[in-house]
Scaffold this motif. Structure first.
Motif, mmCIF file in Angstrom:
data_model
loop_
_atom_site.group_PDB
_atom_site.id
_atom_site.type_symbol
_atom_site.label_atom_id
_atom_site.label_comp_id
_atom_site.label_asym_id
_atom_site.label_seq_id
_atom_site.Cartn_x
_atom_site.Cartn_y
_atom_site.Cartn_z
ATOM 1 N N GLU A 137 0.831 -1.210 0.000
ATOM 2 C CA GLU A 137 0.000 0.000 0.000
ATOM 3 C C GLU A 137 0.864 1.258 0.000
ATOM 4 N N LEU A 138 2.115 1.146 0.435
ATOM 5 C CA LEU A 138 3.041 2.275 0.396
ATOM 6 C C LEU A 138 3.886 2.263 -0.878
ATOM 7 N N ARG A 194 2.937 1.257 -3.929
ATOM 8 C CA ARG A 194 2.160 1.697 -5.097
ATOM 9 C C ARG A 194 2.276 3.214 -5.321
ATOM 10 N N PRO A 195 2.108 4.064 -4.295
ATOM 11 C CA PRO A 195 2.237 5.512 -4.545
ATOM 12 C C PRO A 195 3.625 5.934 -5.027
ATOM 13 N N VAL A 196 4.685 5.364 -4.466
ATOM 14 C CA VAL A 196 6.026 5.791 -4.902
ATOM 15 C C VAL A 196 6.292 5.330 -6.334
ATOM 16 N N GLY A 246 3.988 5.147 -8.586
ATOM 17 C CA GLY A 246 3.219 6.136 -9.351
ATOM 18 C C GLY A 246 3.965 7.453 -9.485
ATOM 19 N N GLN A 247 4.655 7.845 -8.427
ATOM 20 C CA GLN A 247 5.446 9.074 -8.470
ATOM 21 C C GLN A 247 6.657 8.917 -9.388
ATOM 22 N N ASP A 266 8.369 3.387 1.401
ATOM 23 C CA ASP A 266 7.421 4.279 2.067
ATOM 24 C C ASP A 266 7.725 5.753 1.800
ATOM 25 N N GLU A 324 7.799 9.346 -0.309
ATOM 26 C CA GLU A 324 6.989 10.132 -1.228
ATOM 27 C C GLU A 324 7.944 11.095 -1.894
#
Length: 166
Positions: free
Chosen positions: A6-7, A9-11, A13-14, A81, A83
């Motif tokens: 869950e952590l 996936r955002p990085v 995407g970034q 984790d 960003e």
């Protein structure tokens, strides 16, 4: 990554939105085989995600495996984790170019929304190297060696590498 899709996936995407695109993205997945989420890697196939499923757990053993798989001249390190801003890679490369350096580190804040210290707002000599937000030239890893796996399951393996390089 270990138990934190869950952590992750955002990085990823970034990384997809970087102003200077990554040429290669290596993820070392240390999850148990029955808990591995292979779909996440298919979701990010467009940015060239390469996954290494690794049974041996440890931050430094996994970073070393990622370095072995990396093919580029410059290697960026990002925690699962983290960003990152769209200019994450661009800013590291700019600092390295500007100061003819082979190693850079960025701000790493433990709390979301924590104030960024004023001395993080400009390029300067770092207090220590942080591999959760860092970049180095491959030649440093060849000359000074990989991360010391004695630090696995402990902190400061990246600081130790930074001291060796210094």
């Amino acid at each position: 990554t270990l138990g934190r899709y869950e952590l992750l996936r955002p990085v990823l995407g970034q990384l997809r939105k970087q102003t200077v695109p990554a040429r290669q993205v290596v993820v070392v997945d240390q999850n148990d085989p029955e808990r591995r989420d292979r779909a996440i890697y298919e979701e990010f196939a467009d940015i060239g995600v390469e996954v290494v499923f690794q049974d041996e757990r440890g931050q430094w053993v996994s970073r070393n495996e990622a370095v072995r798989r990396a093919t580029g001249e410059w290697i960026a390190f990002i925690d699962d984790d983290s960003e990152i801003a769209e200019d994450f890679l661009e800013q590291h490369l700019e600092g390295l170019r500007r100061y003819a350096a082979d190693l850079s580190t960025g701000a790493s804040l433990a709390l979301i929304g924590a104030p960024v210290p004023e001395n993080y707002s400009f390029f300067r000599v770092a207090d220590q190297w942080d591999s959760g937000n860092g970049m180095c030239h491959r030649s440093l890893l060849e000359k000074f060696g990989l991360f010391d796996q004695q630090y696995d399951r402990q902190r400061r393996g990246d600081a130790e590498f930074g001291l060796r390089v210094q």
